[in-house]
Motif scaffolding. Structure first.
Motif, short mmCIF file in Angstrom:
data_model
loop_
_atom_site.label_atom_id
_atom_site.label_comp_id
_atom_site.label_asym_id
_atom_site.label_seq_id
_atom_site.Cartn_x
_atom_site.Cartn_y
_atom_site.Cartn_z
N SER A 238 12.72 -7.91 -8.42
CA SER A 238 13.97 -7.30 -7.95
C SER A 238 14.64 -6.52 -9.08
O SER A 238 15.18 -5.43 -8.85
N GLU A 239 14.59 -7.07 -10.30
CA GLU A 239 15.16 -6.35 -11.43
C GLU A 239 14.38 -5.07 -11.74
O GLU A 239 14.97 -4.04 -12.06
N ALA A 240 13.06 -5.15 -11.62
CA ALA A 240 12.24 -3.96 -11.84
C ALA A 240 12.58 -2.90 -10.81
O ALA A 240 12.69 -1.71 -11.12
N ALA A 241 12.75 -3.32 -9.55
CA ALA A 241 13.11 -2.38 -8.50
C ALA A 241 14.47 -1.75 -8.77
O ALA A 241 14.65 -0.53 -8.63
N LYS A 242 15.44 -2.57 -9.16
CA LYS A 242 16.77 -2.06 -9.45
C LYS A 242 16.74 -1.07 -10.60
O LYS A 242 17.40 -0.02 -10.55
N THR A 243 15.97 -1.39 -11.65
CA THR A 243 15.87 -0.48 -12.80
C THR A 243 15.24 0.84 -12.39
O THR A 243 15.61 1.90 -12.90
N ALA A 244 14.26 0.78 -11.48
CA ALA A 244 13.60 1.99 -11.01
C ALA A 244 14.43 2.73 -9.97
O ALA A 244 14.11 3.87 -9.62
N GLY A 245 15.47 2.08 -9.47
CA GLY A 245 16.34 2.71 -8.49
C GLY A 245 15.83 2.67 -7.07
O GLY A 245 16.07 3.59 -6.29
N VAL A 246 15.11 1.59 -6.74
CA VAL A 246 14.58 1.45 -5.37
C VAL A 246 14.89 0.06 -4.85
O VAL A 246 15.34 -0.81 -5.59
N THR A 247 14.62 -0.18 -3.58
CA THR A 247 14.83 -1.49 -3.00
C THR A 247 13.68 -2.42 -3.39
O THR A 247 12.56 -1.96 -3.64
N PRO A 248 13.92 -3.73 -3.44
CA PRO A 248 12.85 -4.67 -3.76
C PRO A 248 11.64 -4.53 -2.84
O PRO A 248 10.50 -4.70 -3.27
N ALA A 249 11.87 -4.22 -1.58
CA ALA A 249 10.76 -4.09 -0.64
C ALA A 249 9.82 -2.97 -1.05
O ALA A 249 8.61 -3.03 -0.78
N ALA A 250 10.34 -1.94 -1.72
CA ALA A 250 9.51 -0.80 -2.12
C ALA A 250 8.46 -1.20 -3.14
O ALA A 250 7.38 -0.60 -3.20
N VAL A 251 8.75 -2.22 -3.94
CA VAL A 251 7.81 -2.65 -4.96
C VAL A 251 6.50 -3.12 -4.32
O VAL A 251 5.40 -2.82 -4.82
N TYR A 252 6.62 -3.81 -3.20
CA TYR A 252 5.45 -4.42 -2.58
C TYR A 252 4.53 -3.40 -1.91
O TYR A 252 3.44 -3.74 -1.47
N ARG A 253 4.96 -2.16 -1.85
CA ARG A 253 4.06 -1.11 -1.37
C ARG A 253 3.03 -0.76 -2.43
O ARG A 253 2.00 -0.15 -2.13
N HIS A 254 3.31 -1.14 -3.66
CA HIS A 254 2.43 -0.77 -4.78
C HIS A 254 1.87 -1.98 -5.54
O HIS A 254 0.79 -1.89 -6.12
N PHE A 255 2.61 -3.09 -5.56
CA PHE A 255 2.18 -4.26 -6.33
C PHE A 255 2.42 -5.53 -5.51
O PHE A 255 3.45 -5.67 -4.85
N GLU A 256 1.47 -6.45 -5.59
CA GLU A 256 1.60 -7.69 -4.83
C GLU A 256 2.60 -8.64 -5.47
O GLU A 256 3.18 -9.49 -4.79
N GLY A 257 2.80 -8.53 -6.76
CA GLY A 257 3.74 -9.40 -7.45
C GLY A 257 3.96 -8.93 -8.88
O GLY A 257 3.42 -7.90 -9.30
N ARG A 258 4.75 -9.71 -9.61
CA ARG A 258 5.09 -9.32 -10.98
C ARG A 258 3.86 -9.24 -11.87
O ARG A 258 3.75 -8.33 -12.71
N GLU A 259 2.94 -10.16 -11.71
CA GLU A 259 1.75 -10.15 -12.56
C GLU A 259 0.92 -8.88 -12.35
O GLU A 259 0.34 -8.35 -13.29
N ASP A 260 0.85 -8.41 -11.11
CA ASP A 260 0.13 -7.17 -10.86
C ASP A 260 0.81 -5.99 -11.53
O ASP A 260 0.16 -5.08 -12.04
N LEU A 261 2.13 -6.00 -11.52
CA LEU A 261 2.90 -4.95 -12.18
C LEU A 261 2.66 -4.98 -13.69
O LEU A 261 2.43 -3.94 -14.32
#
Length: 205
Positions: A34-57
């Motif tokens: 969620s913090e990564a999403a906020k820093t990137a300026g997107v919603t948390p849900a948007a992260v999961y379109r590209h990465f399954e979890g923090r370790e993948d990121l």
């Protein structure tokens, strides 16, 4: 009005860059998706379109780090040619330079607990990076009689470990570990001692 962040031409890369800044500030386990999403300026849900979890990121940040690292090591090796000794020493210095210039990548690669075998792509580029130093060691060890010659993988691993130790203890501003010598000087003298022990440089140099 579109959500802030969707103007990114490459959202996946924006998330990696957000993760790198958080890794530098908080460590590899000190932030959430969620913090990564906020820093990137997107919603948390948007992260999961590209990465399954923090370790993948983090693994993708590590993969990109190894790409930069391998290129830097190759450049250092090539710059030292045609001297095998100069090329070998240059790859050691390149390790230190990389850790200083790309701290987020360095942490993702070496301090996150992410295995280099997590993905085939990460494993391949990590092998390429290691191969540059092994090649430098192989070229230099040609001057050692075959019966006394250490395996290039062992030779390079020793210098890799020495470089890593200097970075961890003296080049990352670790509390209570200040040295009266510059990290570059420590690494150069350490490599010198090692190479003299193998008979690759004169004792008085």
């Amino acid at each position: 009005m579109p959500k802030r962040g969707y103007h990114h031409g490459n959202l996946r890369q924006a998330l990696v860059e957000a993760a790198l800044s958080l890794i530098e500030a908080k460590g590899p386990t000190g932030f959430t998706l969620s913090e990564a999403a906020k820093t990137a300026g997107v919603t948390p849900a948007a992260v999961y379109r590209h990465f399954e979890g923090r370790e993948d990121l983090i693994a993708e940040a590590a993969r990109q780090g190894y790409e930069i690292f391998a290129d830097l090591m190759q450049f250092a090796f090539d710059k030292g040619q045609p001297s095998a000794l100069a090329s070998f020493e240059a790859t050691g210095r390149a390790y230190l330079a990389f850790a200083r210039k790309y701290p987020g990548h360095y942490i993702a690669m070496f301090e996150s607990g992410i295995s280099v075998n997590r993905t085939p792509e990460l494993a391949a580029v990590a092998t390429r990076a290691r191969g540059v130093m092994e090649h430098a060691a192989a070229e230099l060890s040609k001057h050692i009689p075959p019966e006394k010659r250490p395996p290039a993988s062992m030779f390079s691993a020793h210098v890799w470990a020495m470089s890593h130790g200097v970075v961890e203890l003296y080049a990352r501003n670790s509390p209570g570990t200040q040295s009266p010598f510059a990290p570059e000087d420590l690494l150069e003298s350490g490599i010198g001692v090692y190479l003299r022990g193998l008979g690759l440089i004169d004792a008085d140099k």
